[in-house]
Design an enzyme around this catalytic site. Structure first.
Site, PDB file in Angstrom:
ATOM      1  N   VAL A 280       0.770  -1.316   0.022  1.00 15.59           N
ATOM      2  CA  VAL A 280       0.083   0.055  -0.137  1.00 15.59           C
ATOM      3  C   VAL A 280       0.868   1.223   0.000  1.00 15.59           C
ATOM      4  CG1 VAL A 280      -1.709   1.380   1.371  1.00 15.59           C
ATOM      5  CG2 VAL A 280      -2.058  -1.097   1.310  1.00 15.59           C
ATOM      6  N   ALA A 281       1.864   1.210   0.953  1.00 15.89           N
ATOM      7  CA  ALA A 281       2.833   2.541   0.882  1.00 15.89           C
ATOM      8  C   ALA A 281       3.509   2.898  -0.288  1.00 15.89           C
ATOM      9  CB  ALA A 281       3.719   2.181   2.081  1.00 15.89           C
ATOM     10  N   ILE A 283       2.509   2.308  -3.295  1.00 19.60           N
ATOM     11  CA  ILE A 283       1.935   2.867  -4.218  1.00 19.60           C
ATOM     12  C   ILE A 283       1.228   4.071  -4.102  1.00 19.60           C
ATOM     13  CG2 ILE A 283      -0.229   2.734  -5.899  1.00 19.60           C
ATOM     14  CD1 ILE A 283      -0.255  -0.619  -4.956  1.00 19.60           C
ATOM     15  N   GLU A 285      -1.195   5.926  -4.466  1.00 23.36           N
ATOM     16  CA  GLU A 285      -2.737   6.161  -4.975  1.00 23.36           C
ATOM     17  C   GLU A 285      -3.271   7.373  -5.172  1.00 23.36           C
ATOM     18  OE1 GLU A 285      -2.195   6.191  -0.735  1.00 23.36           O
ATOM     19  OE2 GLU A 285      -1.568   4.659  -2.007  1.00 23.36           O
ATOM     20  N   ASP A 327      -3.217  36.419 -35.116  1.00 20.41           N
ATOM     21  CA  ASP A 327      -3.460  37.411 -35.905  1.00 20.41           C
ATOM     22  C   ASP A 327      -3.157  38.837 -35.539  1.00 20.41           C
ATOM     23  OD1 ASP A 327      -5.256  38.788 -37.737  1.00 20.41           O
ATOM     24  OD2 ASP A 327      -6.975  38.779 -36.514  1.00 20.41           O
ATOM     25  N   ASN A 707       2.926   6.714   5.004  1.00 25.96           N
ATOM     26  CA  ASN A 707       2.308   6.725   3.792  1.00 25.96           C
ATOM     27  C   ASN A 707       1.039   7.888   3.890  1.00 25.96           C
ATOM     28  OD1 ASN A 707       1.516   6.052   1.001  1.00 25.96           O
ATOM     29  ND2 ASN A 707      -0.226   5.229   1.856  1.00 25.96           N
ATOM     30  N   ASP A 711       2.450  11.159   1.648  1.00 22.98           N
ATOM     31  CA  ASP A 711       1.978  10.896   0.214  1.00 22.98           C
ATOM     32  C   ASP A 711       0.659  11.707   0.192  1.00 22.98           C
ATOM     33  OD1 ASP A 711       3.516   9.016  -0.572  1.00 22.98           O
ATOM     34  OD2 ASP A 711       2.049   7.674  -1.052  1.00 22.98           O
TER      35      ASP A 711
END
Length: 889
Positions: A280-281, A283, A285, A327, A707, A711
């Protein structure tokens, strides 16, 4: 209601509207309360509960829930609570990010809502289309998006493209006077009606609003209307792909740790939790959510700086733009047209704005013709219509002409609207028993159809001497950077058919209009040049006029860099690619030329942005990598085809948008580098220690906490980093360039290895301080807790402080400014305070199985925690020295 079967008079009576003056303002406000805003109902957004559920709909989250059950079965209730809280907090943060991105996108949709020109209380005014009510009298002209269902009351060569409603892309001829029988008549055959979300492609007209909002035909099938802003951008899709790749890697890590634990005879229950937590940590997420937030907030910030991003992928492309095709009028110039000279057979006459200018009869006739051949309005400071036509109305005022009386004396009978092929527009007006045609347009177009020349108030046959005189006068005006517009006329005692209107005209003269360059245009062009971006002017003006402005702005320095549309046609198209890049100004070009120029430049490997405002600019806007429409003078067709809309029609805003686009991409890249570096550091620390046979340096709950702290807030804060003033000193980014180019991959790997190694060293020192080694068979719980505390603190401090290093690849944290990103400074301080709280609050310390470090321990935490930042600073010094002395490389 079958409005198409009723007569105009019946409808105006039924809706109680005056066909000449429109609705009174107070009645319009009353009806707005009665009928509501003229908007299609938005699809209901996702509920908070659904968003929360989607955040939990993840395979690894399911595994974490299983971990909660396992820990409860093992009677590790504190661990179960911590894991559950981490899951909940992560989900809440994800919902917050999604909600924030959604609100930003909703605000962008509101910014792009169109305007409508209506007649109320007898005055023509522009209002938000959402304020239209049944009974409003709406003015239509080429390029406009029709914003309600209308029963047409007037139509002049009116054509409407109704593909949004009928699927038929061929424009439909409209006729207000036509009676359509049959209540079940298909929508495409109701030629006396105009419908919401269709577009005027030619001519002009008027109509009374018969339905708004969900009562319109498009409202009845509103489910056909898509919301392109909710689609994932290529960048978000790329991040999602990276996330899936990392998920597989995390799954592999998880399996590897469990197999390693089996081989080493470790506690499988504990190692299962650790393996899942590390997966989990490892990734990031929140990566896709962070990209969405940064993109949406970035484009919201761009909208405040007058650049509305309609299509989010444009933000990614902006960083790669190396050619801006623009232009002249209104973009490089102020679009404050003022007639300063009038040329007739008597020569040039100077016009002084704001003063009473006495003029000969020929000049007055020219001014009258320009007024009669105009659809613009001017009443004091209030005006509607094209700035060029408004300038011609000002000319009439400067010559003391009564415009209202003039329009009463000369009643318009018919007209031929302007188009880019003819480069003219004509009106047929009647005065008593005589009919007059007044045609205004480009000098070349007028000369082709003029057989006579008004010389000293008498028409004489046009001769070569006359043509040479007119052309020399026009060249003189162009050399002064004046835009020219010519006028011709003819008179008849009988009504002139449309096909005869633009034949055998009497040439009267031409006007010279000054549109001064914007003060900020030249420095913006120079700024773009330093950023590796070439500015190209594409205009319909004369070569001399275009070069005079281009030279003043620094676009071109030699007339050899100017190419006209006529000269362009002589070049074989297969040679365009190799030839066109030599030119900086394209003059007297048609919309078809613009598309071909853009395509040729793109074939040469360039990333091209193109500006436009007219109906015929839509193809070139779509052909360009980034189409940019003018928000003030731009037609709804141009705005619909564009990726970006400039609310101030200013070239400098384009350069600012490129700069902001580069900064947005750069900030996303910073967040990606930071997250992957930190996650790699955690993986290296864990697997490194396990391979050495040491106890796991971090527990499952500790990994999940790390995390949570690193994160989320620091990564988002990096994504919101203030704009880097150095970003426009870099060359445009290659379109195929990934996040791991220019040393980013090396930075992630080296940073991750260093953070992991430092964490491992801190872990070893925690044992050493108590007189043990990690590989000893019997280590006291206090020594293990001390070692894990140091590893825990060093890992999170190293990550937090390293976030400062990621802000720039070359400049030190002191050059960038420690506190210039207050969000990041706050995230670091909050992270450190949370770590201290975890250690010093007994309940939390026991929950995370930590120990209060002694003096040596704190020294190691501070020292090792700052090493990645210090190492990065040393590398930056080396980079800067190499940049100053290339020979060192």
């Amino acid at each position: 209601m079958n409005w198409h079967t009723q007569k105009i008079q019946e409808i105006t009576q039924q809706l109680k509207t005056n066909p000449e003056k429109g609705l009174p303002e107070n009645e319009a406000l009353s009806r707005l309360k009665q009928y509501g805003l003229n908007q299609l109902e938005q699809k209901a957004g996702k509920s908070l509960l659904r968003m929360f559920a989607e955040q939990l709909n993840n395979a690894l989250i399911y595994v974490l829930f299983a971990a909660v059950i396992v820990t409860v079965m093992l009677q590790e209730y504190i661990d179960a609570v911590i894991i559950f809280v981490v899951i909940a907090v992560n989900a809440v943060l994800g919902v917050y990010q999604e909600k924030k991105a959604g609100k930003a996108l909703e605000s962008l949709q509101q910014l792009t809502f169109p305007k409508s020109t209506v007649k109320r209380d007898g005055k023509i005014t522009e209002i938000d289309a959402s304020e239209l009510v049944p009974g409003d009298l709406v003015m239509l002209q080429a390029g406009q998006l029709i914003t309600a269902d209308l029963r047409l009351t007037e139509s002049k060569s009116l054509q409407v493209e109704e593909s949004a409603l009928t699927g038929e892309s061929v424009p439909v001829d409209k006729d207000a006077s036509e009676m359509v029988n049959g209540s079940e008549m298909p929508i495409g055959d109701r030629i006396n009606m105009a419908f919401m979300n269709t577009t005027v492609t030619h001519g002009r007209g008027e109509g009374v609003v018969v339905a708004t909002g969900m009562q319109t035909e498009i409202g009845k099938i509103a489910n056909l209307i898509g919301d392109h802003l909710q689609n994932k951008t290529p960048l978000e899709l790329k991040m999602a792909q990276l996330g899936r790749l990392l998920s597989w890697a995390a799954g592999g890590i998880c399996v590897f740790i469990i197999l390693l634990s089996l081989l080493q005879g470790r506690d499988l229950a504990e190692m299962f939790l650790t393996a899942v937590s590390l997966a989990v940590a490892s990734i990031p997420e929140g990566l896709v959510a962070i990209v969405a937030v940064v993109l949406s907030m970035g484009v919201s910030r761009m909208s405040k700086n007058n650049a509305i991003v309609k299509k989010l992928p444009a933000v990614e492309t902006l960083g790669s733009v190396n050619m801006i095709c623009t232009d002249k009028t209104g973009t490089l110039t102020q679009n404050k047209m003022t007639v300063t000279q009038v040329v007739t057979s008597e020569g040039a006459v100077e016009i002084i704005r704001g003063q009473e200018n006495k003029a000969i009869e020929t000049v007055q006739l020219l001014a009258k013709g320009m007024v009669l051949a105009s659809d613009a309005t001017l009443d004091g400071d209030q005006s509607t219509g094209d700035p060029t036509e408004i300038a011609l109305l000002m000319l009439a005022d400067d010559l003391m002409l009564d415009r209202k009386q003039l329009r009463k004396e000369f009643q318009r009978v018919s007209e031929l609207p302007f188009d880019s092929i003819r480069k003219m527009m004509s009106v047929l007006v009647k005065n008593k028993e005589q009919y007059f045609v007044f045609t205004k347009g480009a000098l070349g177009s007028l000369l082709k159809i003029s057989t006579h020349f008004l010389s000293e108030e008498q028409p004489v046959p046009m001769t070569d001497e006359h043509r040479d005189f007119i052309k020399s006068q026009a060249d003189g005006l162009s050399d002064q950077a004046l835009r020219t517009l010519a006028l011709g006329y003819k008179v008849s005692n009988s009504e002139i058919p449309a096909e005869e209107m633009e034949k055998d005209l009497i040439f009267i003269g031409l006007t010279g209009m000054l549109d001064p360059p914007r003060e900020e245009a030249r420095p913006s062009i120079e700024k773009a040049r330093k950023a590796g971006i070439t500015t190209i002017m594409i205009t319909g003006d004369h070569k001399n006029t275009a070069f005079a402005i281009g030279a003043e702005l620094g676009i071109a320095s030699d007339r050899k860099e100017v190419l006209s549309g006529t000269e362009l046609d002589k070049i074989p198209e297969d040679k365009w690619q190799e030839i066109l890049e030599k030119y900086r100004i394209f003059a007297r070009v048609s919309p078809e030329h613009k598309v071909k120029i853009v395509n040729a430049l793109k074939k040469g490997g360039n990333i091209v942005s193109m500006t436009g405002d007219g109906v015929n600019d839509a193809p070139s806007l779509q052909a360009a990598d980034i189409g940019i429409a003018m928000g003030i003078t731009g037609t709804d067709v141009a705005k619909g085809a564009a990726d970006i809309i400039l609310t101030d029609d200013n070239f400098s805003t384009i350069v600012k948008a490129v700069e902001q686009g580069r900064n947005i991409y750069s900030n996303i890249k910073k967040a990606v580098i930071f997250l992957l570096t930190c996650n790699l550091g955690e993986v290296v620390a864990m697997i490194g220690c396990l391979l050495l046979g040491w106890p796991a340096p971090l527990l499952a709950t500790q990994l999940l906490w790390i995390n949570l702290v690193t994160d989320s807030l620091p990564a988002i804060a990096l994504g919101m980093d203030p704009d880097d003033p150095e970003v426009m000193k870099e060359k445009p980014r290659a379109t195929n360039e990934g996040f791991f180019s220019h040393g980013a991959a090396g930075q992630i790997i080296s940073g991750g290895l260093l953070i992991g190694a430092l964490t491992g060293f801190a872990y070893w020192f925690g044992f050493y301080e108590y007189g043990f080694q990690p590989w000893n068979d019997e280590v006291p719980e206090t020594a293990l807790q001390n070692a894990r505390t140091l590893a825990f603190m060093v890992l999170i401090c190293a990550q937090l402080f390293y976030s400062l290093a990621v802000r720039s690849q070359t400049r030190s944290v002191f050059q960038v400014g420690l506190f210039t990103n207050r969000r990041l400074a706050g995230a670091i301080v909050l992270g450190v305070l949370l770590q201290i709280a975890v250690i010093y609050i007994p309940v939390m310390r026991e929950a995370f199985r930590l120990k209060i470090p002694d003096g040596n321990g704190w020294f190691m935490i501070i020292l090792l925690g700052t090493v990645p930042l210090i190492a990065s600073e040393i590398l930056k010094i080396i980079k800067r020295l190499r940049l100053r002395n290339p020979s060192w490389s």
